[in-house]
Design a protein around this motif. Structure first.
Motif, PDB file in Angstrom:
ATOM      1  N   ASP A 282      34.933  57.343  52.343  1.00  0.00           N
ATOM      2  CA  ASP A 282      36.367  57.640  52.306  1.00  0.00           C
ATOM      3  C   ASP A 282      37.165  56.364  52.032  1.00  0.00           C
ATOM      4  N   HIS A 283      36.773  55.676  50.981  1.00  0.00           N
ATOM      5  CA  HIS A 283      37.378  54.371  50.686  1.00  0.00           C
ATOM      6  C   HIS A 283      37.728  54.287  49.205  1.00  0.00           C
ATOM      7  N   VAL A 284      38.923  53.769  48.913  1.00  0.00           N
ATOM      8  CA  VAL A 284      39.363  53.540  47.539  1.00  0.00           C
ATOM      9  C   VAL A 284      39.745  52.075  47.416  1.00  0.00           C
ATOM     10  N   ARG A 285      39.250  51.444  46.381  1.00  0.00           N
ATOM     11  CA  ARG A 285      39.593  50.044  46.142  1.00  0.00           C
ATOM     12  C   ARG A 285      40.289  49.925  44.798  1.00  0.00           C
ATOM     13  N   ASN A 286      41.538  49.483  44.805  1.00  0.00           N
ATOM     14  CA  ASN A 286      42.286  49.291  43.570  1.00  0.00           C
ATOM     15  C   ASN A 286      41.940  47.935  42.967  1.00  0.00           C
ATOM     16  N   ILE A 287      41.816  47.886  41.655  1.00  0.00           N
ATOM     17  CA  ILE A 287      41.373  46.688  40.939  1.00  0.00           C
ATOM     18  C   ILE A 287      42.529  46.083  40.145  1.00  0.00           C
ATOM     19  N   ASP A 288      42.630  44.770  40.209  1.00  0.00           N
ATOM     20  CA  ASP A 288      43.652  44.040  39.454  1.00  0.00           C
ATOM     21  C   ASP A 288      43.316  44.091  37.960  1.00  0.00           C
ATOM     22  N   ILE A 289      44.192  44.712  37.160  1.00  0.00           N
ATOM     23  CA  ILE A 289      43.994  44.752  35.702  1.00  0.00           C
ATOM     24  C   ILE A 289      45.179  44.100  35.005  1.00  0.00           C
ATOM     25  N   SER A 290      45.745  43.073  35.639  1.00  0.00           N
ATOM     26  CA  SER A 290      46.809  42.308  35.001  1.00  0.00           C
ATOM     27  C   SER A 290      46.256  41.594  33.776  1.00  0.00           C
ATOM     28  N   ASP A 291      47.144  41.150  32.898  1.00  0.00           N
ATOM     29  CA  ASP A 291      46.700  40.450  31.690  1.00  0.00           C
ATOM     30  C   ASP A 291      45.883  39.213  32.035  1.00  0.00           C
ATOM     31  N   GLU A 292      46.300  38.491  33.076  1.00  0.00           N
ATOM     32  CA  GLU A 292      45.572  37.288  33.482  1.00  0.00           C
ATOM     33  C   GLU A 292      44.152  37.629  33.934  1.00  0.00           C
ATOM     34  N   ALA A 293      44.043  38.688  34.751  1.00  0.00           N
ATOM     35  CA  ALA A 293      42.718  39.090  35.247  1.00  0.00           C
ATOM     36  C   ALA A 293      41.833  39.578  34.103  1.00  0.00           C
ATOM     37  N   LEU A 294      42.394  40.354  33.180  1.00  0.00           N
ATOM     38  CA  LEU A 294      41.617  40.854  32.045  1.00  0.00           C
ATOM     39  C   LEU A 294      41.159  39.708  31.154  1.00  0.00           C
ATOM     40  N   HIS A 295      42.005  38.710  30.966  1.00  0.00           N
ATOM     41  CA  HIS A 295      41.616  37.566  30.137  1.00  0.00           C
ATOM     42  C   HIS A 295      40.449  36.809  30.763  1.00  0.00           C
ATOM     43  N   GLY A 296      40.519  36.601  32.082  1.00  0.00           N
ATOM     44  CA  GLY A 296      39.424  35.903  32.755  1.00  0.00           C
ATOM     45  C   GLY A 296      38.114  36.672  32.643  1.00  0.00           C
ATOM     46  N   THR A 297      38.171  37.983  32.788  1.00  0.00           N
ATOM     47  CA  THR A 297      36.969  38.801  32.665  1.00  0.00           C
ATOM     48  C   THR A 297      36.418  38.763  31.246  1.00  0.00           C
ATOM     49  N   LEU A 298      37.292  38.828  30.252  1.00  0.00           N
ATOM     50  CA  LEU A 298      36.843  38.753  28.862  1.00  0.00           C
ATOM     51  C   LEU A 298      36.135  37.441  28.596  1.00  0.00           C
ATOM     52  N   ARG A 299      36.656  36.360  29.151  1.00  0.00           N
ATOM     53  CA  ARG A 299      36.024  35.039  28.971  1.00  0.00           C
ATOM     54  C   ARG A 299      34.643  35.023  29.611  1.00  0.00           C
ATOM     55  N   MET A 300      34.519  35.589  30.826  1.00  0.00           N
ATOM     56  CA  MET A 300      33.223  35.647  31.496  1.00  0.00           C
ATOM     57  C   MET A 300      32.238  36.494  30.706  1.00  0.00           C
ATOM     58  N   PHE A 301      32.704  37.631  30.209  1.00  0.00           N
ATOM     59  CA  PHE A 301      31.855  38.559  29.465  1.00  0.00           C
ATOM     60  C   PHE A 301      31.334  37.889  28.188  1.00  0.00           C
ATOM     61  N   GLU A 302      32.234  37.207  27.487  1.00  0.00           N
ATOM     62  CA  GLU A 302      31.834  36.511  26.266  1.00  0.00           C
ATOM     63  C   GLU A 302      30.842  35.394  26.571  1.00  0.00           C
ATOM     64  N   LYS A 303      31.084  34.658  27.654  1.00  0.00           N
ATOM     65  CA  LYS A 303      30.186  33.559  28.014  1.00  0.00           C
ATOM     66  C   LYS A 303      28.781  34.077  28.318  1.00  0.00           C
ATOM     67  N   ALA A 304      28.690  35.245  28.979  1.00  0.00           N
ATOM     68  CA  ALA A 304      27.377  35.819  29.262  1.00  0.00           C
ATOM     69  C   ALA A 304      26.645  36.150  27.960  1.00  0.00           C
ATOM     70  N   TRP A 305      27.364  36.681  26.976  1.00  0.00           N
ATOM     71  CA  TRP A 305      26.768  36.986  25.669  1.00  0.00           C
ATOM     72  C   TRP A 305      26.241  35.703  25.016  1.00  0.00           C
ATOM     73  N   ILE A 306      27.036  34.648  25.069  1.00  0.00           N
ATOM     74  CA  ILE A 306      26.636  33.369  24.471  1.00  0.00           C
ATOM     75  C   ILE A 306      25.456  32.773  25.225  1.00  0.00           C
ATOM     76  N   ASP A 307      25.506  32.804  26.557  1.00  0.00           N
ATOM     77  CA  ASP A 307      24.416  32.241  27.361  1.00  0.00           C
ATOM     78  C   ASP A 307      23.103  32.987  27.121  1.00  0.00           C
ATOM     79  N   MET A 308      23.171  34.311  26.997  1.00  0.00           N
ATOM     80  CA  MET A 308      21.952  35.079  26.735  1.00  0.00           C
ATOM     81  C   MET A 308      21.322  34.659  25.410  1.00  0.00           C
ATOM     82  N   ASN A 309      22.119  34.586  24.373  1.00  0.00           N
ATOM     83  CA  ASN A 309      21.585  34.227  23.066  1.00  0.00           C
ATOM     84  C   ASN A 309      21.101  32.781  23.026  1.00  0.00           C
ATOM     85  N   ARG A 310      21.800  31.896  23.722  1.00  0.00           N
ATOM     86  CA  ARG A 310      21.351  30.511  23.793  1.00  0.00           C
ATOM     87  C   ARG A 310      20.006  30.411  24.498  1.00  0.00           C
TER      88      ARG A 310
END
Length: 560
Positions: A282-310
Motif C-alpha cells: 500500500d505504498h506509492v512513490r512519486n518520482i522526480d521528472i524535472s528537466d534537471e533530473a531527466l538530463h542527469g538520467t540521460l547522461r547516466m544512461f548514455e555513459k552506461a552504453w559507452i562503458d559497455m562498448n568500451r
C-alpha cells in the motif's frame, strides 16, 4: 511415470577468462558478442554502473530456474497486472485477478517443468544426483510441485490483490488507462520477431539505441489541476520499500528513462507525473521528472552504453566491490569481492567457485587487510603504515573513472613509514567508515579544507559551526553538479572528488557573500553551480577528445 528426455544441466563456465589484478579479461569473441547489447535497457545500465565484471558474468552464465526468486515472482505479478488493466474498466475485478493468477501459476508450475534438473533440485533438494538427472516423475516429486505452486500463489495473489486497496489511489475500474506494456526495442519472443517500436535517444556524444517496457501509462489530473499522462510501474518487493541508496536510485532512474522514451515517441502528449506502485505494501512513490533530473538520467544512461562498448572493445571489465557482492555469480571467484554481512556470505555460499567457472588468475591480486576491505576500524590489526595498500590498488585500475587524480595520493614520510600504529581502544561511534579506496574521505576532507581556507581568507571566524555550514553548502554544490552530469553521486565516486576540487577553485573566483542575506547566498550558489558545471564539461570534453584540433578554438578566442 516417465516423459521425454530431460534438458541437460549446463555447467556454469567462463572458460578462457582470467583476472588481471581486479579486472576480468574476456577474449572469447562469442562471449563478447553475447555481452554486447544492440540496445541498452534500464536494467543493463544499472548493472553496468554497479559492476562491469558482474554484468559480463550474468550475460554469460545460465539463469537459475527458481520461480521464488524475487525477479521471477515479480514477473508473474506483473503479468497479472498487465492482464487486469487491459480489460474494460467494468471487468477489472478481484475475481478476474484471482482466476488469472491461478492460470499463470498453472503454467509456471506445469508438470512439463519437472524434467528440468534445476527445477527437480529446487523441489527435492536432498534427492540423489542420479534421480535429479533422470526423467522419472515420482509421486513425491509431483506432490512437492503442488506444494510449491500453492506457496507461489500464496505470495503473488495477496501482492496483486493489494491494487484494489491502495490508499489515495483510484479503484482499478476508475483508472483511465492510456496504454500497457509499451515495448520499445528488444525482441518479442511470443511473435518470434523484433518489436516494431524502436528508439534512439540523443545523448551528449550522439544517438544511442535503447530498449525497455513501460508497464502502464494513465491519464491523471494533478492537485494543481494539470492534466496529462503518468508513467507507472509496479514493484513487488518482499520487504517494505526503503529509502533509496545514496549511491544510486535504480527504480527512479528506470522511471525517468521510461519518461524519456515516452516523450521521444509522443512529443505531442504531456507527461506530468511518474510513480512506482507497491500494491503489496500500500505504498506509492512519486518520482522526480524535472528537466534537471531527466538530463542527469540521460547522461547516466548514455555513459552506461559507452562503458559497455568500451569494455567489450578492450576485453576488460572492471570490478566495483559493494555490499551486493554476495549475490553476484562471481562471488567466489572475484579477487576483491566484499562479504560485509552474514546474509551476503550465505548467499555467496550458493555460488560456483572460481575453479568451476573456469577463470584463471594471471596476476597476483592486491592484498587488502580485513579492516580496509570492510571499512571497520574496530577490527584493525596492529601494523605498520607501510603495510597499508595504496588507494589505487584496492578497487579500480589506473585510468578508470574512480582512479585517484595525479597528486591526490596520500603522502608517506619517513616518520609515518617507520612508526607503528599505537594501540587504541575501539571507537564507540566513528564519524564514518573509510572505504578501502579512500576516495570518500579524500573528497570530504577536501571540501572541509576548502571551506576552512575560504573562511580564513575572508576574515571569518573559524568556528566548528561555520566550517560545517559552509562545507555542507559546498558539498551540496559538488553533488548537484555531479548528478546533473553523470547521473548519480556518492562520496566514494571518484567524480565527486574531481568536481569538489573544481568547486574549490570556483569559489576562489566567485567568493561567498559573507554578511549578506539568504537571497544573496542563493544567487551565489547558482553562480558557483553554473561555473563548476561549465568547468567540468570542459574537462570532460578534453578527456573525450584528447586529439581534437585546436584551430577552431583559437579562432573562437580571437573573435571573442
Amino acid at each position: 511415470m516417465t516423459t521425454t528426455a530431460p534438458n541437460q544441466a549446463k555447467r556454469p563456465s567462463l572458460e578462457g577468462s582470467s583476472w588481471d589484478g581486479n579486472v576480468l579479461v574476456i577474449d572469447d569473441p562469442e562471449a563478447l558478442r553475447k555481452i554486447r547489447r544492440r540496445e541498452i535497457s534500464p536494467s543493463s545500465a544499472s548493472n553496468i554502473r554497479k559492476c562491469e565484471a558482474s554484468f559480463a558474468a550474468e550475460s554469460l552464465l545460465p539463469k537459475p530456474n527458481d520461480p521464488f526468486q524475487p525477479r521471477l515472482i515479480g514477473t508473474g505479478a506483473h503479468e497479472a497486472m498487465e492482464h487486469l488493466f487491459q480489460l474494460p474498466p467494468s471487468e477489472r475485478t478481484t475475481e478476474f485477478l484471482h482466476e488469472d493468477i491461478q492460470q499463470i501459476g498453472g503454467r509456471i508450475w506445469s508438470t512439463e517443468q519437472l524434467t528440468d534438473p534445476a527445477r527437480r533440485r529446487l523441489l527435492l533438494p536432498d534427492a540423489e544426483d542420479a534421480f535429479i538427472a533422470s526423467q522419472e516423475i515420482t509421486d513425491e516429486l509431483a506432490e512437492a510441485n503442488i506444494r510449491a505452486s500453492e506457496r507461489w500463489r500464496g505470495i503473488v495473489e495477496p501482492w496483486s490483490l493489494g491494487i484494489f486497496r491502495m490508499t489515495g489511489q483510484p479503484h482499478p475500474r476508475d483508472v483511465e488507462v492510456y496504454g500497457t506494456e509499451l515495448a520499445v526495442g528488444g525482441f518479442d519472443y511470443e511473435a518470434k520477431k523484433p518489436n516494431e517500436v524502436t528508439l534512439s535517444l540523443r545523448g551528449l556524444r550522439g544517438d544511442f539505441p535503447v530498449q525497455g517496457k513501460i508497464d502502464r501509462t494513465d491519464w491523471v489530473t494533478l492537485d494543481d489541476g494539470k492534466r496529462g499522462l503518468s508513467v507507472r510501474d509496479f514493484k513487488f518487493s518482499g520487504s517494505r520499500p526503503r529509502k533509496p541508496r545514496s549511491d544510486g536510485d535504480d527504480y527512479a532512474e528506470q522511471q525517468r528513462i521510461y519518461t524519456l522514451f515516452f516523450k521521444a515517441l509522443h512529443p505531442d502528449l504531456p507527461v506530468v507525473d511518474a510513480a512506482l506502485l507497491y500494491p503489496g505494501w500500500d505504498h506509492v512513490r512519486n518520482i522526480d521528472i524535472s528537466d534537471e533530473a531527466l538530463h542527469g538520467t540521460l547522461r547516466m544512461f548514455e555513459k552506461a552504453w559507452i562503458d559497455m562498448n568500451r569494455a567489450v572493445d578492450t576485453h576488460k571489465f572492471s570490478t566495483k566491490p559493494s555490499n551486493l557482492c554476495g549475490w553476484c555469480p562471481l562471488a567466489n571467484a572475484c579477487p576483491v569481492a566484499r562479504m560485509s554481512t552474514e546474509k551476503a556470505a550465505a548467499e555467496a555460499a550458493t555460488k560456483s567457485p572460481g575453479t568451476a567457472l573456469g577463470i584463471t588468475v594471471t596476476r597476483e591480486t592486491p592484498k587488502v587487510t580485513a579492516w580496509a576491505q570492510n571499512g571497520d576500524y574496530s577490527r584493525m590489526p596492529r601494523l605498520l603504515l607501510a603495510d597499508v595498500p595504496a588507494p589505487q590498488t584496492t578497487h579500480r585500475q589506473k585510468g578508470s573513472d574512480n582512479a585517484p587524480a595525479s597528486g591526490q595520493n596520500q603522502e608517506e614520510t619517513p616518520e609515518t613509514m617507520s612508526t607503528p600504529i599505537a594501540a587504541a581502544p575501539t571507537p564507540v561511534a566513528p564519524l564514518f567508515k573509510f572505504p578501502a579506496d579512500n576516495y570518500g574521505p579524500m573528497a570530504a576532507f577536501g571540501i572541509v579544507d576548502a571551506a576552512t581556507e575560504h573562511l580564513a581568507e575572508h576574515g571569518q571566524q573559524l568556528a566548528a559551526s561555520s566550517i560545517s555550514a559552509l562545507a555542507r553548502v559546498l558539498a551540496d554544490i559538488a553533488f548537484q553538479v555531479t548528478r546533473s552530469l553523470y547521473g548519480a553521486a556518492a562520496w566514494n565516486h571518484g567524480a565527486v572528488g574531481r568536481v569538489a576540487f573544481a568547486v574549490k577553485s570556483a569559489i576562489g573566483i566567485r567568493p561567498a557573500p559573507f554578511g549578506q542575506d539568504a537571497a544573496a547566498w542563493e544567487h551565489w550558489k547558482r553562480i558557483v553551480i553554473g561555473l563548476t558545471t561549465a568547468k567540468t564539461k570542459a574537462a570532460q570534453s578534453l578527456l573525450d577528445n584528447p586529439e581534437a584540433d585546436a584551430t577552431a578554438a583559437l579562432g573562437f578566442l580571437a573573435a571573442a
